[in-house]
Design a protein around this motif. Sequence first.
Motif, short mmCIF file in Angstrom:
data_model
loop_
_atom_site.label_atom_id
_atom_site.label_comp_id
_atom_site.label_asym_id
_atom_site.label_seq_id
_atom_site.Cartn_x
_atom_site.Cartn_y
_atom_site.Cartn_z
N GLY A 43 8.54 -9.49 3.42
CA GLY A 43 8.57 -8.27 4.21
C GLY A 43 9.17 -7.11 3.43
O GLY A 43 8.76 -5.96 3.59
N THR A 44 10.15 -7.42 2.57
CA THR A 44 10.77 -6.37 1.76
C THR A 44 9.78 -5.80 0.76
O THR A 44 9.65 -4.58 0.62
CB THR A 44 12.01 -6.94 1.02
N LEU A 45 9.04 -6.69 0.09
CA LEU A 45 8.02 -6.22 -0.85
C LEU A 45 6.97 -5.37 -0.12
O LEU A 45 6.58 -4.30 -0.59
CB LEU A 45 7.36 -7.42 -1.54
N ARG A 46 6.55 -5.85 1.06
CA ARG A 46 5.59 -5.07 1.86
C ARG A 46 6.13 -3.67 2.18
O ARG A 46 5.44 -2.67 1.98
CB ARG A 46 5.31 -5.82 3.17
N ASP A 47 7.38 -3.61 2.64
CA ASP A 47 7.97 -2.32 2.99
C ASP A 47 8.02 -1.38 1.79
O ASP A 47 7.74 -0.18 1.90
CB ASP A 47 9.38 -2.51 3.56
N VAL A 48 8.39 -1.92 0.63
CA VAL A 48 8.46 -1.10 -0.58
C VAL A 48 7.07 -0.57 -0.95
O VAL A 48 6.90 0.61 -1.26
CB VAL A 48 9.06 -1.90 -1.76
N ARG A 52 8.12 2.13 3.37
CA ARG A 52 8.91 2.07 4.62
C ARG A 52 10.35 1.73 4.25
O ARG A 52 10.74 0.59 4.21
CB ARG A 52 8.29 0.98 5.51
N MET A 53 11.13 2.76 3.95
CA MET A 53 12.50 2.56 3.50
C MET A 53 13.48 3.39 4.30
O MET A 53 13.08 4.43 4.82
CB MET A 53 12.62 2.98 2.03
N PRO A 54 14.79 2.98 4.33
CA PRO A 54 15.31 1.71 3.85
C PRO A 54 14.54 0.54 4.44
O PRO A 54 14.14 0.60 5.61
CB PRO A 54 16.76 1.71 4.34
N MET B 53 4.13 6.42 -2.37
CA MET B 53 3.71 5.33 -1.51
C MET B 53 2.93 5.84 -0.31
O MET B 53 3.15 6.96 0.10
CB MET B 53 4.93 4.56 -0.99
N PRO B 54 2.10 4.98 0.33
CA PRO B 54 1.69 3.65 -0.13
C PRO B 54 1.14 3.73 -1.55
O PRO B 54 0.45 4.71 -1.89
CB PRO B 54 0.59 3.26 0.86
N ASP C 47 18.06 1.78 -5.39
CA ASP C 47 17.37 3.03 -5.03
C ASP C 47 16.03 2.75 -4.37
O ASP C 47 15.66 3.41 -3.39
CB ASP C 47 17.16 3.90 -6.29
N VAL C 48 15.29 1.77 -4.89
CA VAL C 48 13.99 1.44 -4.32
C VAL C 48 14.17 0.92 -2.89
O VAL C 48 13.44 1.32 -1.97
CB VAL C 48 13.25 0.40 -5.20
N LEU C 49 15.14 0.05 -2.68
CA LEU C 49 15.33 -0.56 -1.35
C LEU C 49 15.73 0.46 -0.30
O LEU C 49 15.37 0.33 0.88
CB LEU C 49 16.37 -1.68 -1.41
#
Lengths: 202, 202, 202
Positions: A43-48, A52-54, B53-54, C47-49
């Motif tokens: 899910g973290t990879l998907r958000d990045v 979609r951050m944080p 992104m995306p 930073d990415v997260l």
Amino acid sequence: MIEILDVIGVFVFAISGVLTAINKKLDLFGVFIIAFVTAVGGGTLRDVLIGRMPVGWMQNLDYVYIIIVGYLTALFFRNYLNKLRVSLFLFDTIGLGIYTLIGIEKGLEYGLHPIICIALGTITASFGGLIRDILCNEIPLLLRKGTIYATICIFGGIQFFILRKLGLESSINELVTSLTIISVRLAAVRYNWSLPVVSIKN
Amino acid sequence: MIEILDVIGVFVFAISGVLTAINKKLDLFGVFIIAFVTAVGGGTLRDVLIGRMPVGWMQNLDYVYIIIVGYLTALFFRNYLNKLRVSLFLFDTIGLGIYTLIGIEKGLEYGLHPIICIALGTITASFGGLIRDILCNEIPLLLRKGTIYATICIFGGIQFFILRKLGLESSINELVTSLTIISVRLAAVRYNWSLPVVSIKN
Amino acid sequence: MIEILDVIGVFVFAISGVLTAINKKLDLFGVFIIAFVTAVGGGTLRDVLIGRMPVGWMQNLDYVYIIIVGYLTALFFRNYLNKLRVSLFLFDTIGLGIYTLIGIEKGLEYGLHPIICIALGTITASFGGLIRDILCNEIPLLLRKGTIYATICIFGGIQFFILRKLGLESSINELVTSLTIISVRLAAVRYNWSLPVVSIKN
């Protein structure tokens, strides 16, 4: 419903992370990181990738708490978990079904093409284990010959968009597709379905 | 022109990914993931680092389609690809030249410093292979002793910014720099140019 | 004060990256990439997260310059660095203390929960080494049995938020917490404190 199953998914993926990590002679911090990554890495990879951050678990601490509970549970009961192997497999399979749908829904939210949504569903459901394997210095299980896993997410995703096109109501579609993914995964393990490995003739 | 060469680059990098993955005994899903990552992994990392992104391939499905075509082509003709080794090497080299420039242009679009633009060009051109090697559980080829590869992108990038300072028109500069990178890479392989490996004396 | 220590941290982490990479028979480009990743990989992942892009080192070139200086220094003096082992260890320990606080501050800036801030501090301080080890194809040192490292960041982070709750002024708190992390790390190495490794009884 999705929420309860999401909780179960994170919990079970965390446990599966602990079991993998223990076999690698990691210390208690290392085991926790592997549990964390297995549970929310996809899910973290998907958000990045979608921006979609944080990222999700930073905005909803429930994920962190569930992982901690799963981590402690797995540590305390590690000698009995082998006997629960079947239950764990069932939960992992449920997680696969749920996470695929969660990934697809996030893609739709961001207005992405169905193909990308299916990719996001697959990443959400199966790339936590891939990151876990990279950290444990192994070729990811996901990519190697074995009973099909991520491929089922792709087929589930295709079914979802076909049913959607046919006008099926969204929450019913989610339920039906999750059940399909779960059923196919159970059948794949039961009958040992795998994808071919290709080789080069010289 | 850039567009055509971009297509060729993605196509050839996907093929090179398939050939690497086949040697690793991955299944058909694993081979596809490696092809995908080799083709667009560098650009994806670049997009994440600059916050675009995306990420690229999610917004332009052509990348996905080209990778699928490259994947199928490589699978069907895998027994003949050894004979095409020279052509593949040429395309890979063209990809190196093009991708470096694409990365630099993205950095300029985001108003980043020339040094960062050069880093982005290098990442775009060569880090797909690095991610491929991590997934295949190898020390990335890119970092090991061998004929120079990523270093050429850096020198190409420096040339680009010198010519730019001298007032060369942008599209001509892109062409000239791409050709420089391609020529140096061809010469490097022909004459086996490599960077030294340092060691510690005890 | 933080700025000077930040410079020292990047410099020392870059040197530690070079020393690791040399033992892996990488070429000069590979060694530089490992130095870079060791020095700013943790902050880049942070930073990415949290969605702070373009990531830190793209917006402040000082990081790049310091890494280059650290890289060249380590290359030229590589045969003498063994004699400086104690100084290097001290700087690395200082880096650990500083980076944890920098990560926590970034989390606070983004309005994130203390638990997430502590995670960000730990990632900033210790995940550069983790990425370095993945690139060098090893199970990350950070996760394996050994004297405690990342765990100290977590405890330091907890102390920071307790002192904050008690009303301690922010810059004093940063200083006190950094010193705590540094002292505990020194004690951990001196007395060989480590976390247990769990195993499964059959």
